[in-house]
Scaffold this motif. Structure first.
Motif, PDB file in Angstrom:
ATOM      1  N   CYS A 213       0.833  -1.212   0.000  1.00  0.00           N
ATOM      2  CA  CYS A 213       0.000   0.000   0.000  1.00  0.00           C
ATOM      3  C   CYS A 213       0.865   1.258   0.000  1.00  0.00           C
ATOM      4  N   ASP A 214       0.222   2.385  -0.248  1.00  0.00           N
ATOM      5  CA  ASP A 214       0.878   3.687  -0.217  1.00  0.00           C
ATOM      6  C   ASP A 214       1.370   3.987   1.203  1.00  0.00           C
ATOM      7  N   ASP A 215       2.612   4.443   1.320  1.00  0.00           N
ATOM      8  CA  ASP A 215       3.213   4.686   2.640  1.00  0.00           C
ATOM      9  C   ASP A 215       2.429   5.705   3.463  1.00  0.00           C
ATOM     10  N   LYS A 222      -1.797   3.563  10.813  1.00  0.00           N
ATOM     11  CA  LYS A 222      -1.039   3.253  12.024  1.00  0.00           C
ATOM     12  C   LYS A 222      -1.341   4.265  13.131  1.00  0.00           C
ATOM     13  N   TYR A 223      -1.426   5.539  12.735  1.00  0.00           N
ATOM     14  CA  TYR A 223      -1.741   6.600  13.697  1.00  0.00           C
ATOM     15  C   TYR A 223      -3.105   6.346  14.343  1.00  0.00           C
ATOM     16  N   ASP A 361       5.926   4.715  -4.445  1.00  0.00           N
ATOM     17  CA  ASP A 361       7.191   3.968  -4.454  1.00  0.00           C
ATOM     18  C   ASP A 361       7.404   3.247  -5.776  1.00  0.00           C
ATOM     19  N   GLU A 362       6.342   2.634  -6.306  1.00  0.00           N
ATOM     20  CA  GLU A 362       6.466   1.910  -7.574  1.00  0.00           C
ATOM     21  C   GLU A 362       6.827   2.854  -8.713  1.00  0.00           C
ATOM     22  N   LEU A 363       6.211   4.021  -8.745  1.00  0.00           N
ATOM     23  CA  LEU A 363       6.495   4.998  -9.793  1.00  0.00           C
ATOM     24  C   LEU A 363       7.909   5.553  -9.661  1.00  0.00           C
ATOM     25  N   VAL A 409      -7.278   5.843  -1.513  1.00  0.00           N
ATOM     26  CA  VAL A 409      -8.309   6.425  -0.651  1.00  0.00           C
ATOM     27  C   VAL A 409      -8.208   5.837   0.744  1.00  0.00           C
ATOM     28  N   PHE A 410      -8.373   6.688   1.748  1.00  0.00           N
ATOM     29  CA  PHE A 410      -8.342   6.288   3.161  1.00  0.00           C
ATOM     30  C   PHE A 410      -9.514   6.956   3.858  1.00  0.00           C
TER      31      PHE A 410
END
Length: 467
Positions: A213-215, A222-223, A361-363, A409-410
């Motif tokens: 997933c996106d960092d 996590k927060y 990261d992938e990009l 999306v989050f």
């Protein structure tokens, strides 16, 4: 010559869609599964129960309304397992009826029992009566699904030490829990029990969770979980779990010890191929019980196909359904387009996560330039109305042609609104389309316009300076 044109082993998402697709193509179809497993793991112990449990937790704890009504707001002070189970059983029962009706409506024969291969064209079915019946088919589709992997070193008792199937059958909401494994299933249950007030500790041997997933999204999750008193132990492994009279003692390889009412193992999943007698059909599975297939979901034996979780990645109900449909079309000699490469991922943690396309990261690793556009729910009227001040939508945009490279999306409704980005990407749409589009107001979908404007303005500024 054969009893059926197509015989499907397993009635989960992939098996249902394979059977229905073959029936729509005019074939005689049978489907084999146990009486208590209609709908497969998805309906009975996996996707549907866990997502229903999540909705029950969100409603009864009042968690999603606390931004509006205060941190002490709850719908019910003492939440019991029976409160949670009532909603889960209701949904399972309704969904099972829907599936039975769909199969009956499509003239698919339901063969009750456990199947195993007699040869490449026939199956022995044990219906529990003490004798087996043999059924034959021209084409056979294996949709046997998976079960939770259980390490041999762990003494599961389905009460104190459980896997992801057993956790929905706990007798009481535990005061404390250790979740071993920070994958999708582990994090979904960790967030649910944390919302119920359980003191949760997550143990993960890797250095981060959900590393696909996106960092930025994962840091946000996590927060929020830490805000629910979740403790993370990354880079740690469980060496042993000792059962005591009132609790379990988790001993980590680093020497740390954690006491918890319940320990839940989320150690991946194992293909349910042990009892299929694959060798009788000339097939074999790997050590994780998975069957290898080609691009058309055909196994090494020409008339046998395999679909769903039993073939491995991505092992999602959504992709499994499409695999079943495509395998049935190929088995029946009917043309069908390949599955689209753009497949959304949905993670039903609290808050939920969904994305489609590439991550930052992938990009970056591929040396692909991109610009980021962000919309935060707290800036949207609908975000304020539903009490979601933390949600966000992120667009990754190619600066040269404005194409969408990724949507992340989050927050509330993430798994629903990601499909807008998926549709735009699938049709080759650009960020300009989203800038010019009119969205209903007030909605969370409006985040697309806000994020698109953010990205477009950044790209414009670069162009103005750099030419």
């Amino acid at each position: 010559m054969y009893d059926y044109d197509v015989l499907v082993l397993g009635s989960g998402p992939s098996g249902q869609k394979a059977a229905i697709a073959a029936s729509k193509l005019g074939r005689r179809v049978g489907i084999v599964d146990r009486r208590d497993m209609i709908g497969g793991v998805c309906i009975n112990t996996g996707t549907v129960p866990s997502k229903t449990l999540r909705e029950a937790v969100l409603y009864l704890t009042g968690l999603s309304q606390r931004d509006l009504y205060g941190s002490s707001y709850r719908v019910k002070d003492e939440i019991t397992v029976s409160d949670l189970a009532a909603r889960t059983q209701h949904v399972i029962s309704r969904q099972t009826d829907v599936i039975r009706n769909q199969l009956a409506r499509n003239k698919i024969t339901m063969i009750t029992g456990v199947g195993r291969f007699a040869d490449a064209n026939s199956i022995w079915v044990d219906g529990g009566s003490g004798r087996e019946n043999k059924v034959s088919a021209d084409k056979i589709i294996i949709a046997a699904g998976t079960r939770p992997a259980r390490p041999d070193s762990v003494d599961f008792d389905d009460r104190t030490i459980v896997d992801s199937d057993g956790v929905i059958n706990l007798q009481a909401v535990p005061r404390s829990m250790v979740v071993v494994g920070a994958g999708v299933i582990g994090m979904e249950y960790a967030s649910m029990f944390a919302a119920l007030g359980t003191k949760v500790t997550v143990v993960e041997r890797r250095e981060k969770m959900l590393d696909f997933c996106d960092d930025e999204i994962i840091e946000s999750l996590k927060y929020h979980l830490r805000d629910l008193s979740v403790t993370f132990r990354f880079g740690e492994e469980v060496a042993a779990v000792e059962r005591h009279q009132t609790a379990a003692l988790c001993i980590l390889k680093s020497g740390k010890k954690i006491v918890a009412d319940t320990v839940m193992y989320s150690a991946g999943r194992q293909g349910q191929t042990d009892d299929l007698a694959l060798e009788a059909a000339g097939l074999e599975a790997d050590r994780r019980g998975r069957i290898e297939v080609d691009v058309n979901y055909r196994t090494a034996v020409d008339n046998i196909y395999a679909v769903g979780d039993v073939i491995g990645f991505p092992a999602l109900a959504s992709t499994s359904m499409e695999q079943g449909r495509l395998a049935a079309h190929h088995a029946c000699g009917e043309p069908a387009r390949e599955m689209h490469q753009l497949q959304p991922i949905g993670i039903y943690t609290i808050p939920e996560i969904s994305f489609v396309g590439k991550t930052e990261d992938e990009l970056t690793d591929a040396n692909t330039p991109f610009e980021v556009g962000i919309a935060r729910y707290r800036e949207l009227a609908r975000g304020q109305i539903v009490g979601d001040s933390y949600g966000m939508l992120k667009l990754l945009v190619a600066p040269d042609d404005g194409k969408l490279l990724g949507v992340h999306v989050f927050g509330t409704g993430a798994t629903d609104i990601v499909h807008i980005g998926q549709a735009v990407m699938g049709c080759g749409g650009t960020v300009e389309y989203l800038v010019d589009a009119v969205f209903n107001y007030p909605t969370l979908s409006e985040a697309y316009k806000v994020a698109a404007l953010d990205a477009a303005n950044k790209i414009r500024n670069i162009t103005r300076i750099d030419g």
